[in-house]
Design an enzyme around this catalytic site. Structure first.
Site, mmCIF file in Angstrom:
data_model
loop_
_atom_site.group_PDB
_atom_site.id
_atom_site.type_symbol
_atom_site.label_atom_id
_atom_site.label_comp_id
_atom_site.label_asym_id
_atom_site.label_seq_id
_atom_site.Cartn_x
_atom_site.Cartn_y
_atom_site.Cartn_z
ATOM 1 C CG ASP A 61 -0.426 0.110 2.524
ATOM 2 O OD1 ASP A 61 0.781 -0.135 2.685
ATOM 3 O OD2 ASP A 61 -1.181 0.430 3.463
ATOM 4 N N GLY A 100 -0.413 -4.058 19.804
ATOM 5 C CA GLY A 100 0.822 -4.533 19.173
ATOM 6 C C GLY A 100 0.672 -5.882 18.488
ATOM 7 C CB SER A 144 -5.228 -1.754 12.411
ATOM 8 O OG SER A 144 -4.429 -2.151 11.365
ATOM 9 C CG ASP A 190 -3.231 -0.656 8.917
ATOM 10 O OD1 ASP A 190 -3.308 -1.494 8.007
ATOM 11 O OD2 ASP A 190 -2.221 -0.515 9.638
ATOM 12 C CE1 TYR A 237 4.475 -0.704 7.210
ATOM 13 C CE2 TYR A 237 5.182 1.572 6.947
ATOM 14 C CZ TYR A 237 4.301 0.549 6.666
ATOM 15 O OH TYR A 237 3.246 0.778 5.821
HETATM 16 C C1 GLA Z 1 1.026 -1.712 8.528
HETATM 17 C C2 GLA Z 1 0.723 -0.380 7.852
HETATM 18 C C3 GLA Z 1 -0.082 -0.582 6.562
HETATM 19 C C4 GLA Z 1 0.556 -1.635 5.669
HETATM 20 C C5 GLA Z 1 0.922 -2.889 6.462
HETATM 21 C C6 GLA Z 1 1.696 -3.871 5.647
HETATM 22 O O1 GLA Z 1 -0.145 -2.278 9.013
HETATM 23 O O2 GLA Z 1 0.012 0.479 8.719
HETATM 24 O O3 GLA Z 1 -0.258 0.649 5.901
HETATM 25 O O4 GLA Z 1 1.661 -1.110 5.004
HETATM 26 O O5 GLA Z 1 1.668 -2.590 7.632
HETATM 27 O O6 GLA Z 1 0.927 -4.356 4.602
#
Ligand code: GLA
Length: 383
Positions: free
Chosen positions: A34, A120, A124, A170, A218
């Protein structure tokens, strides 16, 4: 519902005027696509964050969470919405983002949050907190903001205020989810369509490994994708088909960045193919794509861990399972498993036993159903 009203009353000595709910999400397939212009295929779940709120008349915002009682009431003044290094920075980020999107709030407010999303765990909880705050602000101050904009505001808050460079998935799933459906979202255009999940059950298993590494790793993944992208000279990685990637992959000289790009480009195709498989009722194909997604996240994107690999592998060999994979950003958190309806209980028992035998702790597991996005549950505002 009465509980949250009473809890609000006991903390703030007055009743709430608005109550709303924002769900967490589970991503079925399309991971780490995304922020690369690709597709994701999440659904909102029937767990999330409930928010009770009332406006104030002194430009002060106060926050209390049943999940962080040791933090007590956190207070911020509208004139100085600076980070305080606690959970309430998320809703405060949303308040700041409203202003950045041109929505000026008439005054301050008191908020009370409670939620049943494990923290965690990659379901989300932070997006649900942001979307719950946005939904409450909309109702409290009659802000003409759409659910899609609330999602964008949540992402903006997280990117600019919290410092996690997340994509839109999310917040979008939390704001725009639909009961019984997953949402196929094209993150490049924000075009989306709903796909009924139909006759399959979805089980989430929480490895219990907290993804504390997640935000720095990330951001590093994003950086690696950027490096791959500039070598390829494309606009986004997901513009490329797997064939185009194979033809051009040697332009990416760093082997790590090449692997990252391979995951992203193939994963985008898998997400699109999985959505078509679901439409045509081919759950077996959907499951195979989930399994491939897990392998790619493990080997090419390197965001899995031993516990998630064990959960996905074990699930894939249990009868009645179509497919299983880690879900969300990774480095811990949950797996998602798609299986034949009716098999949930026996699957949960088997996977819990296997995990306990291997790691000595019993994981939480939840059979979830796809739920609607955020909504106001009650509004008794004195206008
Ligand atoms: C987290 C981020 C999302 C997405 C996922 C991986 O949840 O908040 O935007 O990038 O990781 O798919």
């Amino acid at each position: 519902m009465n509980n949250i009203k009473e809890a609000f009353l006991s903390i703030y000595q007055r009743p709430p005027e608005v109550i709303c709910f924002a769900p967490g999400r589970v991503n079925l397939i399309g991971e780490h696509t995304d922020y690369n212009g690709g597709h994701v295929f999440p659904c909102a779940v029937d767990m999330g964050i409930t928010c009770a709120a009332s406006p104030r008349r002194d430009r002060v915002f106060r926050f209390y969470s049943q999940n962080f009682i040791d933090d007590g009431i956190r207070e911020y003044r509208a004139v100085n919405l600076a980070r305080q290094g606690c959970w309430a920075d998320y809703p405060v980020g949303v308040i700041r983002a409203f202003a950045a999107f041109g929505y000026l709030l008439a005054d301050g407010a008191d908020f009370y949050f409670c939620g049943d999303l494990p923290d965690g765990a990659g379901l989300s909880s932070s997006a649900a907190l942001e979307v719950a705050t946005g939904t409450a602000l909309k109702a409290l101050f009659d802000v003409p903001v759409t659910p899609q904009e609330i999602a964008a505001i949540g992402q903006f808050a997280e990117n600019r205020f919290i410092g996690v460079k997340c994509g839109i998935m999310d917040q979008f799933a939390s704001a725009m989810g639909r009961r019984g459906c997953a949402v196929l979202l094209n993150s490049a255009t924000l075009k989306y369509e709903y796909a009924p999940i139909g006759d399959a059950a979805t089980v989430i298993v929480n490895s219990g490994v907290k993804h504390s590494l997640a935000s720095s790793a990330y951001n590093l993944r994003r950086q690696e994708c950027k490096t791959a992208l500039s070598a390829l000279g494309a606009h986004t990685l997901c513009e490329l088909t797997p064939d185009e990637f194979e033809e051009n992959k040697n332009k990416i000289t760093d082997p790590i960045c090449r692997k990252r790009a391979r995951h992203v480009i193939y994963e985008n195709k898998r997400a699109i193919d999985a959505a078509s498989a679901l439409k045509s009722g081919d759950l077996a194909l959907f499951g195979r794509l989930m399994n491939l997604s897990h392998a790619s996240l493990r080997d090419d994107y390197e965001v899995s861990c031993a516990e998630l690999d064990f959960l996905a592998d074990s699930a894939q060999s249990i009868d009645g399972v179509y497919g299983s994979r880690m879900t969300g950003g990774g480095f811990g958190g949950c797996t998602v498993t798609l299986l034949k309806r009716g098999g949930e209980e026996s699957f949960i028992e088997k996977i819990k036993t296997a995990y306990r035998d291997r790691f000595g702790t019993t994981p939480e597991a939840y059979a979830v159903t796809a739920a609607d996005g955020a909504a106001v549950v009650e509004n008794v505002r004195q206008k």
